[in-house]
Design a protein around this motif. Structure first.
Motif, PDB file in Angstrom:
ATOM      1  N   VAL A   1      -6.890  -6.700   2.077  1.00 16.03           N
ATOM      2  CA  VAL A   1      -6.324  -5.370   2.288  1.00 16.03           C
ATOM      3  C   VAL A   1      -4.817  -5.513   2.535  1.00 16.03           C
ATOM      4  CG1 VAL A   1      -6.292  -3.398   3.853  1.00 16.03           C
ATOM      5  CG2 VAL A   1      -8.482  -4.447   3.180  1.00 16.03           C
ATOM      6  N   GLY A   2      -4.035  -4.702   1.841  1.00 20.29           N
ATOM      7  CA  GLY A   2      -2.578  -4.786   1.923  1.00 20.29           C
ATOM      8  C   GLY A   2      -1.948  -5.377   0.688  1.00 20.29           C
TER       9      GLY A   2
ATOM     10  N   TYR B   1      -1.261   2.068  -5.744  1.00 17.98           N
ATOM     11  CA  TYR B   1      -1.576   0.773  -5.142  1.00 17.98           C
ATOM     12  C   TYR B   1      -3.015   0.352  -5.428  1.00 17.98           C
ATOM     13  CZ  TYR B   1      -3.283  -2.290  -1.421  1.00 17.98           C
ATOM     14  OH  TYR B   1      -3.905  -3.292  -0.723  1.00 17.98           O
ATOM     15  N   ALA B   2      -3.152  -0.904  -5.880  1.00 19.88           N
ATOM     16  CA  ALA B   2      -4.458  -1.560  -6.061  1.00 19.88           C
ATOM     17  C   ALA B   2      -5.354  -0.862  -7.069  1.00 19.88           C
ATOM     18  CB  ALA B   2      -5.180  -1.712  -4.725  1.00 19.88           C
TER      19      ALA B   2
ATOM     20  N   PRO C   1       0.779  -1.238   0.000  1.00 20.49           N
ATOM     21  CA  PRO C   1       0.000   0.000   0.000  1.00 20.49           C
ATOM     22  C   PRO C   1       0.811   1.290   0.000  1.00 20.49           C
ATOM     23  CG  PRO C   1      -0.013  -0.993   2.180  1.00 20.49           C
ATOM     24  CD  PRO C   1       0.677  -1.966   1.275  1.00 20.49           C
ATOM     25  N   LYS C   2       2.138   1.212  -0.004  1.00 17.28           N
ATOM     26  CA  LYS C   2       2.942   2.431   0.043  1.00 17.28           C
ATOM     27  C   LYS C   2       3.152   3.057  -1.331  1.00 17.28           C
ATOM     28  CE  LYS C   2       5.327   1.153   4.315  1.00 17.28           C
ATOM     29  NZ  LYS C   2       6.622   0.862   4.975  1.00 17.28           N
TER      30      LYS C   2
ATOM     31  N   PRO D   1      -1.475  -1.148   5.887  1.00 15.91           N
ATOM     32  CA  PRO D   1      -1.504   0.293   5.616  1.00 15.91           C
ATOM     33  C   PRO D   1      -1.349   1.087   6.911  1.00 15.91           C
ATOM     34  CG  PRO D   1      -3.350  -0.836   4.559  1.00 15.91           C
ATOM     35  CD  PRO D   1      -2.714  -1.825   5.476  1.00 15.91           C
TER      36      PRO D   1
END
Length: 310
Positions: free
Chosen positions: A71-72, A38-39, A33-34, A104
């Motif tokens: 998530v992540g 992201y995603a 997530p950095k 996150p």
């Protein structure tokens, strides 16, 4: 109360499904997530890449697929909704969070209670303001874990599972971490019959897998068809668990896929791996070794339905 499996298309009674793949990936972002994008993925572009593999799986009689990218590591509900509309296969989405390095910042400092509330809401009301409910809790342990944050996650997951009945599935490499994890879950009050040891094939000592099953956990062997996994060794592990009397706690899947948003073509660096090796190769090999059709149905239909229904 009738138990149902929560899918992107809505709840479905567990007896209405056939062959279920309990651990696969459709859209995954291993950059974490950095990164700024992201995603992110255009749903139509994802469907163009992924739908042919879902069509192949559907033709092989797969009726449901559990998407384990939480998530992540790239959960994207818009993408999953578009994929669900493009296939007859029922897609099950996760709540939860990946291992420590992928958590996150927004979820690193919050309390166990707040996590419990978030995951319970996603399981009972809907994800990200929608009416689409998560179908299970997905966690992950570091290879040298569980870390303090991962222990917090385990305890929050136990409470969310107790609130809802949802199963906890956890990426766990090796028996040492799995044993520590199961101890923490039990101490927090979880009945291990609501726990799936994901990637159990990474532990070479069959006695540790048998011990996990004896404690009540589902033992998931999810590298069917993977080039990094010896398929004869995986077959022998499967047979040993069946011979030991734990057919009803065995799950099989591919850990395959997936659309990679880090690349323009959306493909994984090693190429997209589909979802049919279990049907086309592994099950025939089991049948040749004397496993019955009734046992195959238990492993591929009854067990995953029982695991994911709540």
């Amino acid at each position: 109360m009738v138990k149902r499996i929560q899918t992107i298309k809505g709840p479905i009674e567990m007896d209405a499904l056939g062959f279920i793949l309990p651990h696969e990936h459709l859209f995954t972002d291993l950059r974490g997530p950095k990164v700024s994008d992201y995603a992110q993925g255009e749903p139509s572009a994802v469907v163009k890449v992924v739908e042919p593999y879902l069509a192949e799986a559907s033709a092989a009689d797969v009726t449901a697929l559990v998407e384990c990218s939480t998530v992540g590591v790239g959960r994207n509900l818009s993408v999953l909704r578009s994929l669900a509309e493009a296939t007859p296969i029922h897609i099950i989405a996760p709540t939860g969070i990946y291992r420590d390095a992928f958590i996150p910042n927004s979820l690193r400092e919050i309390s166990e209670y707040a996590l419990t509330e978030l995951w319970t809401k996603e399981l009972t009301k809907g994800i990200e303001g929608t009416s689409i409910r998560a179908g299970f809790i997905k966690l992950a342990m570091s290879d040298d874990g569980p870390t303090p944050l991962e222990i917090r996650n385990l305890k929050a997951a136990v409470k969310a599972s107790q609130n809802t009945g949802a199963v906890i599935a956890s990426h766990t490499v090796g028996g040492r971490v799995a044993r520590k994890e199961m101890d923490i879950l039990e101490e927090a009050g979880l009945d291990l019959r609501r726990f799936i040891w994901v990637h159990a094939q990474t532990e070479p000592d069959i006695s540790i897998l048998i011990d996990a099953a004896r404690r009540g956990a589902y033992v998931e062997l999810d590298s069917v068809g993977a080039p990094y996994q010896s398929q004869p060794e995986l077959l022998e592990t499967t047979l040993k668990l069946i011979e030991a009397g734990f057919t009803s706690q065995l799950l099989l899947s591919h850990d395959a896929g997936w659309y990679n948003p880090a690349r323009v073509d959306g493909l994984p660096d090693e190429g997209y791996r589909g979802y049919t090796a279990l049907v086309k190769d592994f099950i025939p090999a089991l049948l040749q070794r004397g496993i019955t059709q009734e046992q195959i149905r238990l492993i591929t239909v009854t067990n995953p339905a029982s695991a994911f229904a709540f």
